[in-house]
Design a protein around this motif. Structure first.
Motif, mmCIF file in Angstrom:
data_model
loop_
_atom_site.group_PDB
_atom_site.id
_atom_site.type_symbol
_atom_site.label_atom_id
_atom_site.label_comp_id
_atom_site.label_asym_id
_atom_site.label_seq_id
_atom_site.Cartn_x
_atom_site.Cartn_y
_atom_site.Cartn_z
ATOM 1 N N LYS A 172 18.114 -11.671 -6.957
ATOM 2 C CA LYS A 172 18.500 -9.886 -6.731
ATOM 3 C C LYS A 172 17.841 -9.016 -7.873
ATOM 4 O O LYS A 172 17.226 -7.765 -7.496
ATOM 5 C CB LYS A 172 19.980 -10.186 -7.337
ATOM 6 N N LEU A 173 17.491 -9.652 -8.844
ATOM 7 C CA LEU A 173 16.886 -8.290 -9.747
ATOM 8 C C LEU A 173 15.414 -7.977 -9.267
ATOM 9 O O LEU A 173 15.472 -7.173 -9.134
ATOM 10 C CB LEU A 173 16.673 -8.842 -11.401
ATOM 11 N N VAL A 174 14.638 -9.147 -8.726
ATOM 12 C CA VAL A 174 13.381 -8.382 -8.349
ATOM 13 C C VAL A 174 13.552 -7.487 -6.343
ATOM 14 O O VAL A 174 13.067 -6.205 -6.965
ATOM 15 C CB VAL A 174 12.470 -9.459 -8.156
ATOM 16 N N ILE A 175 14.828 -7.375 -5.877
ATOM 17 C CA ILE A 175 14.526 -7.357 -4.721
ATOM 18 C C ILE A 175 15.357 -6.089 -5.017
ATOM 19 O O ILE A 175 15.451 -4.640 -4.781
ATOM 20 C CB ILE A 175 15.617 -7.978 -3.514
ATOM 21 N N GLY A 196 13.524 -20.793 -2.164
ATOM 22 C CA GLY A 196 14.176 -20.180 -1.139
ATOM 23 C C GLY A 196 14.034 -19.214 -0.166
ATOM 24 O O GLY A 196 13.008 -18.046 -0.335
ATOM 25 N N SER A 197 14.720 -18.540 0.405
ATOM 26 C CA SER A 197 14.804 -17.085 1.721
ATOM 27 C C SER A 197 14.820 -16.199 1.208
ATOM 28 O O SER A 197 16.476 -15.703 0.481
ATOM 29 C CB SER A 197 15.313 -17.575 2.703
ATOM 30 N N ILE A 198 14.022 -14.773 0.893
ATOM 31 C CA ILE A 198 14.313 -13.314 0.847
ATOM 32 C C ILE A 198 15.117 -13.133 1.747
ATOM 33 O O ILE A 198 15.889 -12.086 1.149
ATOM 34 C CB ILE A 198 12.431 -12.965 0.969
ATOM 35 N N TYR A 199 14.831 -13.617 2.670
ATOM 36 C CA TYR A 199 16.132 -13.251 4.114
ATOM 37 C C TYR A 199 17.883 -13.918 3.544
ATOM 38 O O TYR A 199 18.322 -12.734 3.867
ATOM 39 C CB TYR A 199 15.773 -13.700 4.751
ATOM 40 N N TYR A 200 17.592 -14.492 3.424
ATOM 41 C CA TYR A 200 18.569 -15.024 3.110
ATOM 42 C C TYR A 200 19.523 -13.991 1.756
ATOM 43 O O TYR A 200 20.267 -13.345 1.242
ATOM 44 C CB TYR A 200 19.039 -16.046 2.309
ATOM 45 N N ALA A 201 18.468 -14.027 0.409
ATOM 46 C CA ALA A 201 18.889 -13.348 -0.431
ATOM 47 C C ALA A 201 19.110 -11.972 -0.236
ATOM 48 O O ALA A 201 20.557 -10.892 -0.760
ATOM 49 C CB ALA A 201 17.735 -13.018 -1.653
ATOM 50 N N PHE A 202 18.628 -11.107 1.267
ATOM 51 C CA PHE A 202 18.655 -9.803 1.089
ATOM 52 C C PHE A 202 20.194 -9.351 2.793
ATOM 53 O O PHE A 202 21.231 -8.777 2.453
ATOM 54 C CB PHE A 202 17.980 -9.752 2.009
ATOM 55 N N ASP A 203 20.964 -10.686 3.259
ATOM 56 C CA ASP A 203 21.862 -11.130 3.250
ATOM 57 C C ASP A 203 23.090 -10.660 2.295
ATOM 58 O O ASP A 203 24.302 -10.565 2.081
ATOM 59 C CB ASP A 203 22.034 -12.062 4.205
ATOM 60 N N GLU A 205 23.241 0.034 -7.773
ATOM 61 C CA GLU A 205 22.105 0.615 -8.718
ATOM 62 C C GLU A 205 23.297 0.022 -10.320
ATOM 63 O O GLU A 205 22.168 -0.393 -10.928
ATOM 64 C CB GLU A 205 21.837 1.516 -8.258
ATOM 65 N N GLU A 206 24.337 0.033 -10.335
ATOM 66 C CA GLU A 206 24.877 -0.674 -10.577
ATOM 67 C C GLU A 206 24.401 -2.055 -11.406
ATOM 68 O O GLU A 206 24.634 -2.235 -12.929
ATOM 69 C CB GLU A 206 26.672 -0.154 -10.498
ATOM 70 N N GLU A 207 24.213 -3.098 -10.563
ATOM 71 C CA GLU A 207 24.394 -4.509 -10.226
ATOM 72 C C GLU A 207 22.622 -3.869 -10.819
ATOM 73 O O GLU A 207 22.499 -4.932 -12.115
ATOM 74 C CB GLU A 207 24.602 -5.027 -8.973
ATOM 75 N N PHE A 208 22.176 -3.482 -10.137
ATOM 76 C CA PHE A 208 20.400 -3.853 -11.032
ATOM 77 C C PHE A 208 20.642 -3.497 -12.262
ATOM 78 O O PHE A 208 20.115 -4.027 -13.128
ATOM 79 C CB PHE A 208 19.502 -2.476 -10.275
#
Length: 193
Positions: free
Chosen positions: A4-7, A39-46, A78-81
């Protein structure tokens, strides 16, 4: 470190689609300095989209390729980041090098075999340091100074690891891994004096 941090961090740089994020991660050799979960980057996006941390900006349709969904970070993202970033800065995890467990018992091992494996490892680390140095130099005008600090940190850590591996290999070749009560003396230039 979380994906999540990377994305979210890469989306702070601008709108991107998941494949583009994966390409940036590959181009910057992130696997060399960030331990990312499998794991899948697409799953993280979802997951990020379901939590309203990112949103779709556009869908690019091309008859020769699959549709590309472009995302941007939301105010909630942005807050989560910011929270993830500060959490990562404050992380005090202990560092466990994979060789530590082997070194505890190396005195019982075959010194020639250990030296051979270390020689292979030295070559791999040397290549990695050269790659990271090249990536650093290629990105000087493209990334922030903070990112350059991280890249240079990996280069410096790699160089330090090379000195350490070479000392262990030398001791293995000299049959000294089983010795007791003998301090490891560093050359003055290695001690920084």
């Amino acid at each position: 470190m979380s994906i999540k941090l990377v994305i979210l961090g890469l989306l702070m740089e601008g709108e991107k689609h998941p494949y583009e994020i994966a390409q940036v991660m590959k181009e910057r050799l992130m696997e060399n300095y960030i331990k990312l979960p499998k794991g899948s980057i697409y799953y993280a996006f979802d997951q990020l989209q379901k939590k309203d941390m990112i949103e779709v900006v556009d869908v690019i349709r091309d008859s020769n390729r699959p549709d590309r969904t472009i995302y941007r970070i939301t105010p909630r993202g942005e807050e989560e980041f910011q929270q993830l970033l500060i959490r990562q800065f404050s992380c005090l995890d202990n560092f466990y090098h994979p060789l530590y467990a082997a070194l505890v018992f190396a005195r019982h091992g075959n010194p020639t075999a250990i030296a051979e494996v270390l020689e292979e490892r030295i070559q791999i680390v040397e290549e990695s340091v050269q790659r990271m140095q090249q990536v650093y130099e290629e990105h000087i005008s493209q990334v922030s100074r903070a990112t350059l600090h991280m890249m240079m940190g990996t280069v410096e850590q790699g160089k330090t690891e090379l000195k350490w591996l070479k000392r262990i290999r030398k001791d293995a070749l000299e049959g000294r891994l089983q010795e007791r009560g003998r301090p490891i003396l560093l050359k003055e230039e290695e001690r920084g004096t």
